[in-house]
Design a protein around this motif. Structure first.
Motif, short mmCIF file in Angstrom:
data_model
loop_
_atom_site.label_atom_id
_atom_site.label_comp_id
_atom_site.label_asym_id
_atom_site.label_seq_id
_atom_site.Cartn_x
_atom_site.Cartn_y
_atom_site.Cartn_z
N SER A 1 -7.05 2.88 -4.76
CA SER A 1 -6.86 3.46 -6.09
C SER A 1 -6.47 4.93 -6.05
N THR A 2 -6.83 5.65 -4.98
CA THR A 2 -6.47 7.08 -4.90
C THR A 2 -5.69 7.40 -3.63
N ILE A 3 -5.17 6.42 -2.94
CA ILE A 3 -4.46 6.68 -1.69
C ILE A 3 -3.12 7.35 -1.99
N VAL A 4 -2.73 8.28 -1.15
CA VAL A 4 -1.45 9.00 -1.26
C VAL A 4 -0.74 8.90 0.08
N PRO A 5 0.59 9.15 0.13
CA PRO A 5 1.34 8.94 1.38
C PRO A 5 0.80 9.72 2.57
N SER A 6 0.42 10.98 2.37
CA SER A 6 -0.07 11.77 3.51
C SER A 6 -1.35 11.19 4.08
N TYR A 7 -2.26 10.72 3.20
CA TYR A 7 -3.51 10.14 3.70
C TYR A 7 -3.25 8.77 4.32
N TYR A 8 -2.33 8.01 3.76
CA TYR A 8 -1.98 6.71 4.34
C TYR A 8 -1.39 6.89 5.73
N SER A 9 -0.54 7.90 5.89
CA SER A 9 0.01 8.20 7.21
C SER A 9 -1.11 8.59 8.18
N TYR A 10 -2.05 9.38 7.71
CA TYR A 10 -3.19 9.78 8.54
C TYR A 10 -3.99 8.58 9.02
N THR A 11 -4.26 7.63 8.13
CA THR A 11 -5.04 6.45 8.53
C THR A 11 -4.28 5.63 9.57
N GLN A 12 -2.96 5.55 9.46
CA GLN A 12 -2.20 4.80 10.44
C GLN A 12 -2.18 5.51 11.79
N THR B 1 0.83 -1.21 0.00
CA THR B 1 0.00 0.00 0.00
C THR B 1 0.86 1.25 0.00
N PHE B 2 1.97 1.22 0.72
CA PHE B 2 2.87 2.37 0.75
C PHE B 2 3.40 2.68 -0.64
N TRP B 3 3.82 1.67 -1.37
CA TRP B 3 4.36 1.90 -2.71
C TRP B 3 3.27 2.30 -3.69
N ILE B 4 2.06 1.80 -3.50
CA ILE B 4 0.94 2.25 -4.33
C ILE B 4 0.67 3.73 -4.09
N SER B 5 0.77 4.16 -2.82
CA SER B 5 0.53 5.57 -2.51
C SER B 5 1.56 6.46 -3.19
N PHE B 6 2.82 6.02 -3.25
CA PHE B 6 3.82 6.82 -3.94
C PHE B 6 3.63 6.78 -5.45
N ARG B 7 3.15 5.67 -5.96
CA ARG B 7 2.83 5.63 -7.39
C ARG B 7 1.71 6.61 -7.71
N ASN B 8 0.72 6.69 -6.83
CA ASN B 8 -0.35 7.67 -7.03
C ASN B 8 0.17 9.10 -6.90
N SER B 9 1.23 9.30 -6.10
CA SER B 9 1.82 10.63 -5.99
C SER B 9 2.41 11.08 -7.32
N ILE B 10 2.92 10.13 -8.09
CA ILE B 10 3.44 10.47 -9.42
C ILE B 10 2.31 10.99 -10.30
N TRP B 11 1.15 10.35 -10.21
CA TRP B 11 0.00 10.83 -10.97
C TRP B 11 -0.45 12.20 -10.47
N MET B 12 -0.33 12.44 -9.16
CA MET B 12 -0.66 13.75 -8.62
C MET B 12 0.31 14.82 -9.12
N ILE B 13 1.59 14.45 -9.28
CA ILE B 13 2.56 15.39 -9.82
C ILE B 13 2.20 15.75 -11.26
N ILE B 14 1.76 14.76 -12.03
CA ILE B 14 1.32 15.04 -13.40
C ILE B 14 0.13 15.99 -13.39
N ALA B 15 -0.81 15.76 -12.47
CA ALA B 15 -2.03 16.56 -12.43
C ALA B 15 -1.82 17.93 -11.82
#
Length: 322
Positions: free
Chosen positions: A270-281, A84-98
């Motif tokens: 599908s839309t998790i990002v590191p900051s939100y993943y940290s928040y859930t933990q 999940t952590f690596w998925i969140s960073f992969r989604n961060s790449i999409w956020m950088i594009i957006a």
């Protein structure tokens, strides 16, 4: 009070400012440090101490109630193998594009069009109005922007689905933010809408220092808009491009509000990002030590990215000077 004499030999008082002195004791060259103490104390209390405490917690097993227990590198080992952590960073790449790539490209084109075309043909007021319209989403609180977007993309009675039904495209109705195949795409579209006004305003501010005669001379020589854009606009606002790229990249890496308000990181991851993943933990799973490890890793990435951007900007600036 110290006095001095003017040309008519009359006594005139000399204030502390005229003497270059201050009521604060100490050497004049070191006196300014006293004014920095309140800001430094706030920085220490709000930023430095919590950051150090967060790094310490990343090496502990802590659930927020009992005292933290030192566990060494176990949180970091878990992090390296957390899908999940690596998925969140992969989604961060999409956020950088957006939030970085597309807004900068759109901002460059739109700012050049507004400055070089709209302002000339329709006047400065029209250009200022368009700039304000593009920047308006930046002024909205993220909760308000999320409510508006939620109303548009709501599956039952959202504006987009209602519009599709009204024009006879009812079969295309969809749960745009609730299905894994479209949630990340539409979250990216929302972030583009929010973000595009920021680079446009910064680029237009940079274009204000460009001599309008350069554009006029290029036009007289037969240069079209694209040629003026490449030869004049891009070189003139290169510093602004670096600033926008850095600030937007940092914002994309630590984006939280839109994810929290619109998708909660879902559906699934599908839309998790590191900051939100940290928040859930931190607050849902009560794995404070593990959440601290995630946020510390994110901080390290932000610092590294900032250093890289700064070094590249300095290198480009030196090349331009030469």
């Amino acid at each position: 009070m110290t006095t001095t004499k003017n040309k008519n030999h009359s006594v005139v008082p000399m204030d502390a400012h005229e003497k270059g002195m201050s009521r604060i004791p100490g050497s004049p060259s070191n006196r300014f440090w006293l004014y920095l103490i309140p800001g430094f104390l706030m920085l220490l209390w709000i930023i430095i101490i919590p950051a150090v405490w967060n790094v310490y917690l990343s090496f502990t097993n802590y659930r927020g109630i009992k005292p933290p227990v030192w566990c060494g590198l176990s949180n970091w080992t878990k992090l390296m193998h957390d899908t999940t952590f690596w998925i969140s960073f992969r989604n961060s790449i999409w956020m950088i594009i957006a939030m970085v790539v597309i807004p900068i490209l759109l901002g460059l084109i739109l700012s050049s069009l507004v400055f070089d075309v709209v302002q000339k043909k329709f006047g400065a007021k029209t250009a200022s109005t368009m700039r304000a319209i593009y920047y308006f989403p930046q002024l909205l609180p993220i909760s308000v922007a999320a409510l508006v977007m939620g109303w548009i993309f709501r599956p039952e009675n959202g504006a987009l689905n209602a519009l599709l039904k009204a024009v006879g495209l009812g079969p295309l109705q969809h749960d745009w933010l609730g299905k894994p195949d479209t949630s990340l795409i539409f979250l990216m579209l929302i972030m583009i809408w929010i973000q595009v006004g920021y680079p446009l305003v910064i680029f237009m501010s940079g274009l204000q220092r460009v001599d309008p005669e350069l554009y006029e001379a290029a036009s007289l020589d037969g240069a079209n808009w694209w040629q003026r854009f490449r030869a004049i606009t891009l070189p003139s606002i290169k510093p602004e491009i670096f600033v926008v790229a850095l600030t937007c990249t940092i914002a994309a890496l630590k984006v939280f509000g839109p994810v929290y308000m619109l998708t909660k990181g879902g559906p699934g991851t599908s839309t998790i990002v590191p900051s939100y993943y940290s928040y859930t933990q931190f607050f849902q799973s009560q794995q404070v030590g593990y959440g601290a490890a995630i946020s510390t890793a994110l901080t390290v990435v932000v610092v590294v990215v900032s250093i890289i951007f700064t070094n590249v900007q300095e290198k480009v600036a030196k090349e331009d000077e030469e």
